[in-house]
Design a protein around this motif. Sequence first.
Motif, PDB file in Angstrom:
ATOM      1  N   LYS A 283       0.841  -1.206   0.000  1.00  0.00           N
ATOM      2  CA  LYS A 283       0.000   0.000   0.000  1.00  0.00           C
ATOM      3  C   LYS A 283       0.873   1.252   0.000  1.00  0.00           C
ATOM      4  O   LYS A 283       1.764   1.405   0.814  1.00  0.00           O
ATOM      5  CB  LYS A 283      -0.907   0.009   1.228  1.00  0.00           C
ATOM      6  CG  LYS A 283      -1.897  -1.153   1.273  1.00  0.00           C
ATOM      7  CD  LYS A 283      -2.710  -1.146   2.555  1.00  0.00           C
ATOM      8  CE  LYS A 283      -3.650  -2.337   2.626  1.00  0.00           C
ATOM      9  NZ  LYS A 283      -4.413  -2.364   3.903  1.00  0.00           N
ATOM     10  N   GLU A 300       2.158  -8.748  -5.426  1.00  0.00           N
ATOM     11  CA  GLU A 300       1.153  -8.757  -4.358  1.00  0.00           C
ATOM     12  C   GLU A 300       0.126  -9.854  -4.615  1.00  0.00           C
ATOM     13  O   GLU A 300      -0.245 -10.616  -3.708  1.00  0.00           O
ATOM     14  CB  GLU A 300       0.454  -7.408  -4.277  1.00  0.00           C
ATOM     15  CG  GLU A 300      -0.636  -7.366  -3.217  1.00  0.00           C
ATOM     16  CD  GLU A 300      -1.551  -6.162  -3.338  1.00  0.00           C
ATOM     17  OE1 GLU A 300      -2.645  -6.201  -2.743  1.00  0.00           O
ATOM     18  OE2 GLU A 300      -1.186  -5.190  -4.036  1.00  0.00           O
ATOM     19  N   ARG A 304      -0.620 -13.067  -2.286  1.00  0.00           N
ATOM     20  CA  ARG A 304      -1.953 -13.397  -1.778  1.00  0.00           C
ATOM     21  C   ARG A 304      -2.352 -14.825  -2.169  1.00  0.00           C
ATOM     22  O   ARG A 304      -2.969 -15.547  -1.382  1.00  0.00           O
ATOM     23  CB  ARG A 304      -2.981 -12.395  -2.314  1.00  0.00           C
ATOM     24  CG  ARG A 304      -2.879 -11.002  -1.697  1.00  0.00           C
ATOM     25  CD  ARG A 304      -3.963 -10.086  -2.237  1.00  0.00           C
ATOM     26  NE  ARG A 304      -3.825  -8.721  -1.769  1.00  0.00           N
ATOM     27  CZ  ARG A 304      -4.298  -8.264  -0.613  1.00  0.00           C
ATOM     28  NH1 ARG A 304      -4.946  -9.096   0.206  1.00  0.00           N
ATOM     29  NH2 ARG A 304      -4.138  -7.000  -0.275  1.00  0.00           N
ATOM     30  N   THR A 323     -11.288 -15.605   1.156  1.00  0.00           N
ATOM     31  CA  THR A 323     -11.260 -14.131   1.168  1.00  0.00           C
ATOM     32  C   THR A 323      -9.960 -13.617   0.569  1.00  0.00           C
ATOM     33  O   THR A 323      -9.955 -12.697  -0.268  1.00  0.00           O
ATOM     34  CB  THR A 323     -11.412 -13.611   2.613  1.00  0.00           C
ATOM     35  OG1 THR A 323     -12.662 -14.019   3.143  1.00  0.00           O
ATOM     36  CG2 THR A 323     -11.318 -12.087   2.638  1.00  0.00           C
ATOM     37  N   VAL A 324      -8.848 -14.213   0.993  1.00  0.00           N
ATOM     38  CA  VAL A 324      -7.537 -13.796   0.476  1.00  0.00           C
ATOM     39  C   VAL A 324      -7.439 -14.088  -1.020  1.00  0.00           C
ATOM     40  O   VAL A 324      -6.925 -13.275  -1.797  1.00  0.00           O
ATOM     41  CB  VAL A 324      -6.401 -14.520   1.238  1.00  0.00           C
ATOM     42  CG1 VAL A 324      -5.046 -14.214   0.607  1.00  0.00           C
ATOM     43  CG2 VAL A 324      -6.404 -14.109   2.702  1.00  0.00           C
ATOM     44  N   GLY A 326      -9.932 -14.237  -3.144  1.00  0.00           N
ATOM     45  CA  GLY A 326     -10.764 -13.261  -3.839  1.00  0.00           C
ATOM     46  C   GLY A 326     -10.065 -11.926  -3.991  1.00  0.00           C
ATOM     47  O   GLY A 326     -10.117 -11.302  -5.057  1.00  0.00           O
ATOM     48  N   ASP A 327      -9.376 -11.488  -2.921  1.00  0.00           N
ATOM     49  CA  ASP A 327      -8.633 -10.226  -2.982  1.00  0.00           C
ATOM     50  C   ASP A 327      -7.516 -10.304  -4.027  1.00  0.00           C
ATOM     51  O   ASP A 327      -7.244  -9.323  -4.736  1.00  0.00           O
ATOM     52  CB  ASP A 327      -8.025  -9.909  -1.614  1.00  0.00           C
ATOM     53  CG  ASP A 327      -9.083  -9.536  -0.580  1.00  0.00           C
ATOM     54  OD1 ASP A 327     -10.209  -9.185  -0.982  1.00  0.00           O
ATOM     55  OD2 ASP A 327      -8.775  -9.609   0.637  1.00  0.00           O
ATOM     56  N   VAL A 330      -9.024  -9.939  -7.483  1.00  0.00           N
ATOM     57  CA  VAL A 330      -9.444  -8.558  -7.715  1.00  0.00           C
ATOM     58  C   VAL A 330      -8.241  -7.691  -8.076  1.00  0.00           C
ATOM     59  O   VAL A 330      -8.284  -6.906  -9.031  1.00  0.00           O
ATOM     60  CB  VAL A 330     -10.164  -7.988  -6.470  1.00  0.00           C
ATOM     61  CG1 VAL A 330     -10.324  -6.469  -6.593  1.00  0.00           C
ATOM     62  CG2 VAL A 330     -11.521  -8.648  -6.293  1.00  0.00           C
ATOM     63  N   ARG A 331      -7.152  -7.824  -7.331  1.00  0.00           N
ATOM     64  CA  ARG A 331      -5.951  -7.014  -7.583  1.00  0.00           C
ATOM     65  C   ARG A 331      -5.361  -7.316  -8.958  1.00  0.00           C
ATOM     66  O   ARG A 331      -4.943  -6.408  -9.683  1.00  0.00           O
ATOM     67  CB  ARG A 331      -4.898  -7.269  -6.504  1.00  0.00           C
ATOM     68  CG  ARG A 331      -5.274  -6.734  -5.152  1.00  0.00           C
ATOM     69  CD  ARG A 331      -5.350  -5.206  -5.164  1.00  0.00           C
ATOM     70  NE  ARG A 331      -4.022  -4.588  -5.167  1.00  0.00           N
ATOM     71  CZ  ARG A 331      -3.723  -3.439  -5.778  1.00  0.00           C
ATOM     72  NH1 ARG A 331      -4.654  -2.806  -6.483  1.00  0.00           N
ATOM     73  NH2 ARG A 331      -2.510  -2.921  -5.695  1.00  0.00           N
ATOM     74  N   GLN A 334      -7.524  -5.795 -11.600  1.00  0.00           N
ATOM     75  CA  GLN A 334      -7.268  -4.354 -11.653  1.00  0.00           C
ATOM     76  C   GLN A 334      -5.995  -4.060 -12.435  1.00  0.00           C
ATOM     77  O   GLN A 334      -5.922  -3.078 -13.188  1.00  0.00           O
ATOM     78  CB  GLN A 334      -7.156  -3.796 -10.230  1.00  0.00           C
ATOM     79  CG  GLN A 334      -8.465  -3.755  -9.466  1.00  0.00           C
ATOM     80  CD  GLN A 334      -8.268  -3.349  -8.007  1.00  0.00           C
ATOM     81  OE1 GLN A 334      -7.156  -3.389  -7.474  1.00  0.00           O
ATOM     82  NE2 GLN A 334      -9.359  -2.960  -7.351  1.00  0.00           N
ATOM     83  N   CYS A 377      -5.207 -14.543 -12.253  1.00  0.00           N
ATOM     84  CA  CYS A 377      -5.731 -15.487 -11.257  1.00  0.00           C
ATOM     85  C   CYS A 377      -5.837 -16.910 -11.795  1.00  0.00           C
ATOM     86  O   CYS A 377      -5.426 -17.870 -11.155  1.00  0.00           O
ATOM     87  CB  CYS A 377      -7.093 -14.993 -10.784  1.00  0.00           C
ATOM     88  SG  CYS A 377      -7.648 -15.736  -9.239  1.00  0.00           S
TER      89      CYS A 377
END
Length: 406
Positions: A283, A300, A304, A323-324, A326-327, A330-331, A334, A377
């Motif tokens: 971040k 990153e 993850r 959850t991890v 999915g994150d 998403v990253r 992006q 992914c």
Amino acid sequence: MKSIGVAAWLVANWVMPSPGDLHQPQTQLPTTTTLDVQQSHPLTAPTSALTQGASLWLSAQSTASPPTKAEIQLLRQAFSEFYGVTRDLAKSEELLNQVIAAWERQAPDERAGLYRVRGDCYSAMGDATKAIADYDTAVTLLQGPGGDLADPTELPASLLGRARSFKSLGTGISVAQAKQAASDYETYLKLASREEWDTDQELLEDGATRNPYAAWEWGAVLRKAGDWKQAATAHALASQAFLEIGDKARSVIALTDAGIDLAAVPDIPQAKEVLNTAISKTKGVEAREVAVLQRVVAKEGEGRMALAALLWSEGGQRGSAETVLGDACVRLEQLQADAASRSKAGAMKKQAADMATASASLKFSIDDDVPALDVSCFRFKNPVFLESLGWPKDLQEKVIKLETLR
């Protein structure tokens, strides 16, 4: 004070020749022969290890005729071509071949520097096999009789060149080659230290601060050699060294790699802790180059995915694992969307042009790793892709199982 010859001096202190020097006609080089020590000195018959050693020493110390003006001119031409702003690598190789042939009668320290420079030329040309051969010769000469007279930077430079040439083989590197490369990197980092330290670890830490890129590369070949614990140490050293020079982006990348290494030790609790730390540090990372920021996001996402695989394998934390995961997806989505947007705006054209320009040279750096835009992914289901990332087999199996069963 150590004596130093013409070639060694020019290697260490290259000064561009004048334009007039560069356009003089080339002179045919004379044929030379090496001195046969056993024939010229009656005390060097090979009757014992001692006399054999003396023979080698005398061979190194024998007085050779100095290079001619034409040979020195040829040397300067070769260096001008290779180190010039607009160099022609094929012409550089041709000239360096002639120089090396002309310098065969000279001392080992003289010849070692020339082989190292030609190794650099082959590296720039992308020929790992020839580069390794020349760096091998340079190291052999430098570590043999008379090699200690060379400039002190020659041995570390030759070792680093050989290590990087092996590293550039990627997934094609053998375990034996990886072990040799790891040894070369370790010795280089110790020699790169500029302080008198008491322990090898202190030498390595100081060497890493001098060249964090080499420290990261050391970790990468240690993975190939199967030494995951030392790989984690090397990547952690690189992470700290990058941080000390203000390079937060590459520091985070190296720290993530250390976390992945720890998963293979296996030290799962420590691996999860390091991966969580690395992910949190992404971040706010800034970099002047878009490509570097893309690598941070890709790493990153990789971190993850590794963390999700470790959590899933523990059974009781599958909710956290999803959850991890999915994150991570998403990253990475992006990242792809941002790249597509930049491509439409034309912002990626310069990056692509720069990559094309540098495409011929050997790839070994932290910046030459798997392209950021190749990381998505769904590719974490592919064993070939996971192998290209340098993941340990056990972690590969965990993430494939996660992707298959979720």
